[in-house]
Structure formats: C-alpha cells, structure tokens
Scaffold this active site. Structure first.
Site, mmCIF file in Angstrom:
data_model
loop_
_atom_site.group_PDB
_atom_site.id
_atom_site.type_symbol
_atom_site.label_atom_id
_atom_site.label_comp_id
_atom_site.label_asym_id
_atom_site.label_seq_id
_atom_site.Cartn_x
_atom_site.Cartn_y
_atom_site.Cartn_z
ATOM 1 N N ASP A 8 -2.229 -1.083 10.479
ATOM 2 C CA ASP A 8 -2.470 -1.099 9.026
ATOM 3 C C ASP A 8 -3.064 -2.420 8.534
ATOM 4 O OD1 ASP A 8 -1.315 1.368 8.931
ATOM 5 O OD2 ASP A 8 0.545 0.716 7.961
ATOM 6 N N LYS A 64 0.850 -1.203 0.000
ATOM 7 C CA LYS A 64 0.000 0.000 0.000
ATOM 8 C C LYS A 64 0.880 1.247 0.000
ATOM 9 C CE LYS A 64 0.770 1.477 4.457
ATOM 10 N NZ LYS A 64 1.600 2.627 4.736
HETATM 11 O O1 C5P Z 1 0.126 -0.573 15.100
HETATM 12 P P1 C5P Z 1 1.560 -0.754 14.746
HETATM 13 O O2 C5P Z 1 2.174 -1.951 15.403
HETATM 14 O O3 C5P Z 1 1.814 -0.720 13.292
HETATM 15 O O4 C5P Z 1 2.313 0.519 15.323
HETATM 16 C C1 C5P Z 1 3.702 0.580 15.533
HETATM 17 C C2 C5P Z 1 4.013 1.779 16.393
HETATM 18 O O5 C5P Z 1 3.769 2.997 15.674
HETATM 19 C C3 C5P Z 1 3.159 1.900 17.646
HETATM 20 O O6 C5P Z 1 3.710 1.184 18.716
HETATM 21 C C4 C5P Z 1 3.177 3.407 17.902
HETATM 22 O O7 C5P Z 1 4.388 3.783 18.522
HETATM 23 C C5 C5P Z 1 3.187 3.984 16.508
HETATM 24 N N1 C5P Z 1 1.834 4.330 16.015
HETATM 25 C C6 C5P Z 1 1.193 5.435 16.541
HETATM 26 N N2 C5P Z 1 -0.051 5.781 16.058
HETATM 27 C C7 C5P Z 1 -0.630 5.068 15.064
HETATM 28 C C8 C5P Z 1 0.020 3.943 14.520
HETATM 29 C C9 C5P Z 1 1.259 3.603 15.011
HETATM 30 O O8 C5P Z 1 1.717 6.117 17.428
HETATM 31 N N3 C5P Z 1 -1.818 5.469 14.600
#
Ligand code: C5P
Length: 287
Positions: A135, A11
């Site tokens: 995502d 994506k």
């Molecule tokens: O959800 P995911 O594991 O992809 O997110 C990785 C990191 O990115 C989270 O631990 C957080 O620190 C940050 N993040 C965030 N806000 C989001 C998505 C991700 O702060 N909307």
C-alpha cells in the site's frame, strides 16, 4: 537542524477485489484507494552526518517501526548518511485497514529528501515504497486511484467531489495475511480478471459497484465488525464498507451535517472527508 512537520493521511478502499494467489505469495488485487482527512503528524529533523543515526519518539509504542525502515532504505539507496529524528503523533488506529503504517513510510520518503537537499526520481521512490509494503506507493500519490497487481501498480482516477463519511473502529485487530488466507484463493486466474467495465466508464459512480471481498470472512470471524457495520447502516450510511482487510468500517452520508449527526450517535465514531489529489498535494506543499 532542518525540520519539517508533514501530514500522513489515512486511506480507505472504496472497492477491493481479491483475485488469484500469485507464485510470489501475494494475491492479485483490484482496488480503488481513497485518501481521507484523518491523519498522523510526522516531524522530521535531519542533517547530513558521517554516520547514520535514526531515532524516533512516538505517542504510542510501535513494534518493528516502518518509519525507521523507510529512512534506512532511502538513505541506503541514495548512498547518503544522516542523523535523523522522527516525532510521530499517531491518530490513525493501527490494524484498522486504514494504511497508517504505509502512510507513515511514504511520509518519510516524501519528507526526508528535501531536508537533506536531495530530490530522488519518482521511480526510485516508488521502488523503495513497493519494497516496504503493497500500500505504500499509493501514498506517494494520494487522491483516488485504481490499484492493480498487489496494489502497487497505480492509475490515478479523475478527481471526484468531496464526500463526507464516518469511520467506526471496532477495536479488534485483523491480521492481513490471515484475512488473505481465509479467502482460500487458488492460483487459478479467475475470468473476467477485472473490475466491471463500469469502473472505467464512470469511476465517480463507484458506489454502484463498491464491494470488498474481505467482508465475508472478516464478518464471519469478528462479530464486533458486523456490529460496527450495522451501527453505520442504521445511522443512514450508504454504502457501508469494510476498509482493506479491516477492522475499520466506513460509511458515506449525503452531507457533512448528516455525517456529523451520525458520528454523534455512534460511540467512538470518527468523522472524515475524502481528500482528492489536489488537496493531498496542497497539504504536502504547505508542509
Ligand atoms: O505488502 P504487505 O507487507 O502490506 O503485505 C502483508 C501481507 O499481506 C503479505 O505478506 C501477504 O501475506 C498479504 N498480501 C497478499 N496480497 C496482497 C497484499 C498483501 O497476500 N496483494
């Protein structure tokens, strides 16, 4: 053993705004996700068994593999045991803001149940997907979609015409948590807490309001990303954007031939086209 080879598309974020820092540690975002033709291939071989055994072969070494995590959570939630083997042919670069790992996880959630003769409700798949990463739920849907919340609350956009673009991968790894931190968002909710209203009026016009809040800090910290952005812009791309928190940069061109000519001039560039929901589902249907 029942086997299927399924696609796992990448994506890009056509637009990405980061609002406030939430009490759960995530950031509230407004984004437009778009699936593109660049894809990994995942071969899944599975059969019910007395004890669960999950194994994987991949063309590259992947630490803390989200594919195994997705299979484990899915089987656990559905109270099933199975022997499952994955073969991953990786083409989507890691750490590029292209959702490669998230897409692989969704490919497991969509591809594994039919091999075991089960069809979990969409709500269950969404719940597991959101637990694996912000995502991941988008890849259960594909096409063009507005993502709210931490990215897991999705609203499909009307289908847009196929667009042709070029990706440049600067070869640097941007840590997503670090990129969010660099934005220095507070817990205060900004106002207005939304995309411009034009997003809703004319979603196909996203080029006019496309922006990515990560460009400021990522461009400042990684000169190679700026070089990639400049190379695409000089080759005639419009607009040129960072994808997610980077490090890959994409640019759109008027035609496939213009994109192809630009890709030939930029070392390591990858040609892609956008993949709407219909084509996404067709590719899955065929698999
Ligand atoms: O959800 P995911 O594991 O992809 O997110 C990785 C990191 O990115 C989270 O631990 C957080 O620190 C940050 N993040 C965030 N806000 C989001 C998505 C991700 O702060 N909307």
């Amino acid at each position: 053993m029942p086997t299927a080879t399924v696609p796992s598309f990448a994506k890009i974020n056509l637009a990405l705004k980061v609002l406030h820092h939430r009490p759960d540690g995530y950031h509230e975002i407004r984004t437009i996700f778009q699936t593109i033709s660049l894809a990994d291939r995942l071969t899944i071989t599975a059969e019910p068994a007395r004890r669960t055994k999950l194994t994987i072969d991949a063309t590259i070494d992947i630490p803390d593999n989200i594919i195994l995590k997705a299979a484990d959570r899915l089987l656990d939630k559905l109270k099933r045991r199975a022997q499952v083997h994955f073969l991953l042919q990786k083409r989507i670069p890691m750490g590029g803001g292209l959702g490669g790992g998230s897409s692989n996880a969704a490919a497991v959630l969509l591809g594994l149940p039919p091999l075991l003769g089960i069809s979990p409700p969409a709500t269950v798949l969404h719940e597991i997907a959101a637990s694996l990463g912000s995502d991941v739920p988008f890849f259960l849907m594909g096409g063009t979609a507005l993502g709210l919340g931490r990215g897991e609350e999705l609203y499909p956009f009307p289908e847009t015409p196929v667009a042709h673009g070029v990706l440049v991968l600067p070869g640097v790894h941007v840590s997503t948590p670090e990129a969010y931190k660099a934005l220095q968002r507070t817990t205060e909710t900004p106002f207005p807490n939304s995309f411009p209203l034009s997003t809703w009026d004319a979603p196909h016009d996203w080029r006019t309001f496309s922006e990515n809040d990560f460009e400021g800090p990522v461009f400042r910290l990684y000169p190679k990303v700026v070089d990639a952005h400049t190379a695409l812009t000089n080759a005639g791309a419009n607009p040129t954007r960072l994808s997610g928190s980077g490090s890959s940069v994409f640019g759109f061109f008027e035609s496939k031939s213009a994109a192809s000519a630009a890709a030939k001039r930029i070392p390591g560039a990858v040609l892609f086209s956008t993949l709407n929901r219909k084509r996404y589902r067709l590719a899955w249907g065929r698999a």
